[in-house]
Scaffold this motif. Structure first.
Motif, PDB file in Angstrom:
ATOM      1  N   GLU A 132       0.836  -1.204   0.000  1.00  0.00           N
ATOM      2  CA  GLU A 132       0.000   0.000   0.000  1.00  0.00           C
ATOM      3  C   GLU A 132       0.870   1.252   0.000  1.00  0.00           C
ATOM      4  N   VAL A 133       1.853   1.266  -0.892  1.00  0.00           N
ATOM      5  CA  VAL A 133       2.738   2.429  -1.042  1.00  0.00           C
ATOM      6  C   VAL A 133       1.902   3.554  -1.639  1.00  0.00           C
ATOM      7  N   PRO A 134       1.628   4.625  -0.916  1.00  0.00           N
ATOM      8  CA  PRO A 134       0.574   5.555  -1.349  1.00  0.00           C
ATOM      9  C   PRO A 134       1.045   6.569  -2.380  1.00  0.00           C
ATOM     10  N   VAL A 135       0.085   7.126  -3.064  1.00  0.00           N
ATOM     11  CA  VAL A 135       0.308   8.341  -3.844  1.00  0.00           C
ATOM     12  C   VAL A 135       0.307   9.502  -2.856  1.00  0.00           C
ATOM     13  N   ILE A 136       1.383  10.265  -2.834  1.00  0.00           N
ATOM     14  CA  ILE A 136       1.487  11.396  -1.912  1.00  0.00           C
ATOM     15  C   ILE A 136       0.972  12.637  -2.631  1.00  0.00           C
ATOM     16  N   LEU A 137      -0.207  13.089  -2.233  1.00  0.00           N
ATOM     17  CA  LEU A 137      -0.823  14.253  -2.873  1.00  0.00           C
ATOM     18  C   LEU A 137      -0.259  15.556  -2.338  1.00  0.00           C
ATOM     19  N   ASP A 138       0.245  15.528  -1.115  1.00  0.00           N
ATOM     20  CA  ASP A 138       0.832  16.727  -0.514  1.00  0.00           C
ATOM     21  C   ASP A 138       1.712  16.280   0.650  1.00  0.00           C
ATOM     22  N   GLY A 139       2.855  16.947   0.852  1.00  0.00           N
ATOM     23  CA  GLY A 139       3.702  16.658   1.998  1.00  0.00           C
ATOM     24  C   GLY A 139       4.529  15.405   1.821  1.00  0.00           C
ATOM     25  N   ARG A 140       4.609  14.591   2.881  1.00  0.00           N
ATOM     26  CA  ARG A 140       5.468  13.405   2.919  1.00  0.00           C
ATOM     27  C   ARG A 140       4.848  12.354   3.833  1.00  0.00           C
ATOM     28  N   LEU A 141       5.510  11.195   3.916  1.00  0.00           N
ATOM     29  CA  LEU A 141       5.079  10.136   4.815  1.00  0.00           C
ATOM     30  C   LEU A 141       5.555  10.429   6.239  1.00  0.00           C
ATOM     31  N   PRO A 142       4.872   9.872   7.257  1.00  0.00           N
ATOM     32  CA  PRO A 142       5.314  10.105   8.629  1.00  0.00           C
ATOM     33  C   PRO A 142       6.606   9.344   8.938  1.00  0.00           C
ATOM     34  N   ASP A 143       7.390   9.911   9.834  1.00  0.00           N
ATOM     35  CA  ASP A 143       8.585   9.233  10.327  1.00  0.00           C
ATOM     36  C   ASP A 143       8.119   8.071  11.209  1.00  0.00           C
ATOM     37  N   PRO A 144       8.500   6.814  10.906  1.00  0.00           N
ATOM     38  CA  PRO A 144       8.016   5.679  11.710  1.00  0.00           C
ATOM     39  C   PRO A 144       8.480   5.722  13.160  1.00  0.00           C
ATOM     40  N   ARG A 145       9.416   6.625  13.495  1.00  0.00           N
ATOM     41  CA  ARG A 145       9.880   6.736  14.882  1.00  0.00           C
ATOM     42  C   ARG A 145       9.171   7.840  15.641  1.00  0.00           C
ATOM     43  N   ARG A 146       8.322   8.633  14.957  1.00  0.00           N
ATOM     44  CA  ARG A 146       7.679   9.785  15.596  1.00  0.00           C
ATOM     45  C   ARG A 146       6.230   9.469  15.940  1.00  0.00           C
ATOM     46  N   VAL A 147       5.870   9.625  17.212  1.00  0.00           N
ATOM     47  CA  VAL A 147       4.495   9.423  17.650  1.00  0.00           C
ATOM     48  C   VAL A 147       3.595  10.558  17.173  1.00  0.00           C
ATOM     49  N   ASP A 148       4.153  11.746  17.029  1.00  0.00           N
ATOM     50  CA  ASP A 148       3.354  12.946  16.789  1.00  0.00           C
ATOM     51  C   ASP A 148       3.237  13.296  15.311  1.00  0.00           C
ATOM     52  N   GLU A 149       3.459  12.352  14.401  1.00  0.00           N
ATOM     53  CA  GLU A 149       3.304  12.620  12.971  1.00  0.00           C
ATOM     54  C   GLU A 149       2.258  11.678  12.388  1.00  0.00           C
ATOM     55  N   VAL A 150       1.351  12.231  11.599  1.00  0.00           N
ATOM     56  CA  VAL A 150       0.307  11.442  10.954  1.00  0.00           C
ATOM     57  C   VAL A 150       0.149  11.921   9.518  1.00  0.00           C
ATOM     58  N   VAL A 151      -0.451  11.070   8.714  1.00  0.00           N
ATOM     59  CA  VAL A 151      -0.904  11.481   7.387  1.00  0.00           C
ATOM     60  C   VAL A 151      -2.416  11.331   7.341  1.00  0.00           C
TER      61      VAL A 151
END
Length: 819
Positions: A132-151
């Motif tokens: 499920e490698v997504p199409v990124i419409l804006d921004g970037r993917l979350p850092d897998p080590r960061r709790v405070d990042e979401v898409v």
């Protein structure tokens, strides 16, 4: 100062010399007319090209999204699982990529309109990176080590108004809530940690593709589950994990994969073929929308042929009248036809270029409907095959039409008598006033010679306009009925009460359902135990049809519900998968095989494990035999509650919850709206706009054809009107002729268009109902039936205002002298 005259070619000049001479003259004399023609071609070609391109784009959106995002093949839903289970799955030879996640969804603060955004915490970093490698419409993917990042998904951004760089608050449960939750994703408001998070991207993938009417989603990083595991799945991993797997060989590898899973884990594991059940549904919905667009394009193209053809005929006739005298100075008939068609061909080419540009601009808002939620590359899109081939075809048709109109105008022979109308003759025989008789002849008889008027396009246009309006109104009535009536999709239950999961009840079901059935607002209650069985290579849920009091209404398209042991009523999709109908046999069961006779085909309650077209109703005795050898007596245990007509579910829920609490010793039991209503209820609304647009387009065509017929009647039949005026007809009587002509056209349109429109609307709605699918009920639009006749007469008479005034103001002596 005088403009230099264009030199006349020599008598022996080439065809190109005559062509350039006439074209330069036309560009000066009729530039405005050619510009209007170019704009007309641009409008119709842009409409047709944009509709065809949008249809092609929408039809392939789901497949292109699945291919672009390396989508999962199956979703795996074990009854129970641990790390060893998933390690065994990951090691199977069919597995190319795998990711897991807990079957729990949580609230997100700051979402308006009372809608709740959902967050999914992945258990590993494979999601979005190997599967499920997504199409990124804006921004970037979350850092897998960061709790405070979401898409987030695009719909969440639209609903919440929050995009990249803005913050949301994730609400987790407490460990106690997670361990004791009555329904995953539901129940009381989460009382655990509030996690502020920043949106770092907007993404779209096949698994996370949205449905119309939803609120979108929020996807956290794996760090969220790693840090707050007990708050998400309970202190002892009480919430089961599910998985997404991409298989080598795709859906064809599922049977072998299923067998290997059973051998490796020693237990039955539920799984769903995402291409067959999810992507296929999207293709179906998108395909219907695309077919509707293609129909719209075809009708628009037919209308364009009428409108542009009339313009070409008028232009060719006028040009040939000017060109015919040039025969004396050496211009051949072939050169005259070429010259007469050069201006329209040039205008058509310019119009096609403008229309193609407009179609590219319009692609920024396509595809439409649900396909827009599956488009992997939104924005401008130039469909080169459609633009080039379609544009070339339009240019060819315009050029050929102009040449044909010019040739016909040049070859026009002596006047011949036009056909007579039986209706007009009957009006004359009945002794009706002369203006009414003449008006009927103007509407129904083409006339003769130089005064001939093409009446058929006006009659066809009037019928098409009324037909389009009635067909669209009838179809929209069907859409409104289905969108506001879940029973059309088999959802006769208005409320549900959660009783248990995984073989364990959280409440004493029998007394609870009996207490609910006694409520005066409750019409019926069904005790639904749900398990998954296999038969004929298909996996589907079976539900007990076990009424508590009055029987729960069930929607069957054919046949009846099971009444005796060994009978089953199947969902439409499951019946198709098993290739069986009423009277057929189905063999299933977890232990000793159970042979069941199919008694009906229809719909079932939509559930967490299946859609409303999947599964089968069975009696409790048949169900007990089916699960006799299964590891669990049920996967889900739900009470389906039907309410009496006119009852507001929101007003009943607190009362039923209080009754349930008395059975569970004061503890809260979740009674609420169905957890997963069919997405088709929302999707069906998306197809309502196209028939309305088509009806409006045909109505405009009707108005244009009627207006053109009335204006042409005054111009081409001015001699007849002048003769009548000279014989004593008054100006009001002359105006009445045009009013009568307009009224007759409207009457013909209503008489033929209403029954044809109702029949067409019902036919198309039946096709939509079969494809969706839903229960077909013949739609009716009484308001449209009452208003269409007066509306058609009003529009026709408004169109007659200017031509009737022109007929009343004719200068009789001047017209007679000129003729």
């Amino acid at each position: 100062m005088h403009r230099a005259a264009t030199p006349l070619p020599d008598g022996g000049g080439t065809g190109f010399g005559w062509l350039s001479f006439w074209l330069s003259l036309e560009l000066r004399r009729r530039l405005r007319s050619l510009a209007v023609l170019a704009l007309l071609v641009a409008f119709v070609s842009g409409t047709v090209l944009a509709a065809v391109a949008a249809a092609r784009r929408g039809d392939t959106a789901a497949n292109r999204l699945a291919a672009a995002t390396r989508s999962a093949t199956v979703v795996i839903r074990p009854i129970d699982s641990d790390a060893r289970f998933w390690a065994a799955i990951r090691a199977l030879p069919e597995v190319e990529a795998l990711t897991t996640f807990p079957a729990m969804a949580f609230g997100v603060d700051d979402v308006p309109d009372g809608r709740s955004g959902l967050t999914l915490p992945p258990a590993d970093a494979d999601l979005f990176r190997t599967i499920e490698v997504p199409v990124i419409l804006d921004g970037r993917l979350p850092d897998p080590r960061r709790v405070d990042e979401v898409v987030v998904t695009p719909l969440f951004r639209e609903v919440s108004g929050k995009g990249v760089g803005e913050r949301v608050t994730l609400r987790l449960t407490t460990p106690e809530q997670a361990a004791a939750t009555d329904r995953p994703g539901g129940g009381t408001r989460p009382g655990g940690p509030a996690i502020p998070a920043r949106i770092v991207g907007v993404v779209r993938s096949s698994w996370f593709a949205e449905s119309p009417g939803g609120a979108g989603g929020v996807i956290a990083s794996p760090a969220l589950l790693a840090r707050y595991r007990a708050d998400i799945v309970g202190p002892h991993d009480d919430i089961p994990f599910e998985g997404l797997a991409r298989l080598k060989g795709g859906s064809a590898a599922i049977p072998a994969f299923r067998a290997h899973v059973a051998a490796a884990t020693g237990s039955y594991t539920d799984m769903e073929d995402l291409d067959a059940m999810v992507v296929a549904h999207r293709r179906q919905v998108n395909g219907y929308e695309s077919a509707s667009l293609m129909i719209f394009a075809a009708v628009a193209a037919a209308a364009a042929v009428v409108l542009v053809g009339q313009a070409m005929a008028r232009y060719g006739t006028a040009a040939m009248a000017d060109l015919r005298p040039l025969t004396a100075v050496g211009m051949t008939p072939r050169q005259q036809v070429a010259a007469a068609s050069a201006g329209p061909a040039l205008a058509g080419t310019a119009g096609v270029l403008l229309g193609a540009a407009a179609a590219v601009v319009a692609s920024n808002w396509t595809p439409i409907g649900s396909a827009a939620l599956h488009e992997p590359a939104p924005g401008l899109d130039a469909d080169v095959p459609v633009l080039t081939l379609g544009g070339a075809l339009v240019v060819l048709l315009v050029g050929a039409g102009a040449a044909a109109a010019a040739a016909i105008a040049r070859a026009a022979g002596p006047a011949v008598a036009g056909r007579r109308s039986v209706i007009a003759q009957a009006a004359a025989g009945a002794g009706l006033p002369l203006p009414l008789v003449v008006g009927a002849r103007f509407a129904l008889e083409p006339g003769r010679g130089r005064t001939a008027v093409p009446v058929r396009p006006a009659l066809v246009g009037a019928v098409a306009g009324v037909l389009g309006v009635m067909a669209a109104s009838t179809f929209s009535a069907g859409v409104s009925d289905a969108a506001g009536n879940p029973a059309r999709f088999g959802q006769t239950q208005r409320l549900e009460v959660y009783l248990g999961f995984g073989g364990d009840d959280v409440v004493r079901a029998a007394p609870l359902l009996a207490a609910i059935a006694r409520d005066p607002a409750v019409a019926a209650v069904n005790d639904s135990r749900i398990s998954v069985v296999q038969a004929g290579g298909a996996t589907f849920p079976v539900l007990t049809y076990d009424p508590v009091g009055e029987p729960l209404p069930a929607v069957l398209l054919e046949g009846r519900l099971p009444e005796r042991p060994g009978e089953i009523a199947l969902g439409t999709v499951t019946a198709a998968q098993l290739r069986t109908r009423i009277g057929g046999r189905v063999t299933a069961g977890g232990g000793e095989p159970v042979v069941m006779t199919v008694t009906g085909v229809g719909f079932l309650p939509s559930g967490l494990q299946s859609g409303y077209t999947q599964g089968g109703w069975v009696t409790p005795a048949t169900y007990d035999r089916l699960v006799a050898g299964a590891p669990l007596p049920f996967m889900w245990h739900v009470g389906h509650i039907a309410l009496r007509p006119g009852t507001d579910p929101a007003a009943v829920v607190p009362r039923l919850g209080a009754a349930a609490a008395t059975v569970k010793d004061g503890d809260r039991v979740t009674v609420g709206l169905p957890a997963t209503p069919p997405p088709q209820i929302t999707e069906i609304r998306d197809i309502a706009a196209l028939p309305d647009l088509l009806g409006g387009f045909l109505a405009l065509l009707s108005a244009g054809a009627t207006g053109h017929a009335l204006a042409t009647a005054v111009r081409r039949r001015r001699f007849d009107l002048a003769v009548l005026r000279a014989l004593g007809m008054t100006r009001p009587q002359a105006r009445l002729i045009l009013v009568t002509q307009a009224s007759v056209l409207a009457a013909v349109g209503v008489a033929a268009g209403v029954p044809l429109g109702v029949a067409l609307g019902r036919t198309v709605w039946r096709a939509a109902a079969d494809q969706t699918p839903l229960q077909y009920v013949p739609p009716s639009a009484p308001a449209a039936l009452l208003l269409v006749a007066p509306a058609a007469l009003l529009v026709a008479n408004l169109l007659a205002v200017w031509p009737s005034r022109a007929a009343g103001r004719l200068r009789v002596a001047t017209v007679l002298a000129a003729e």
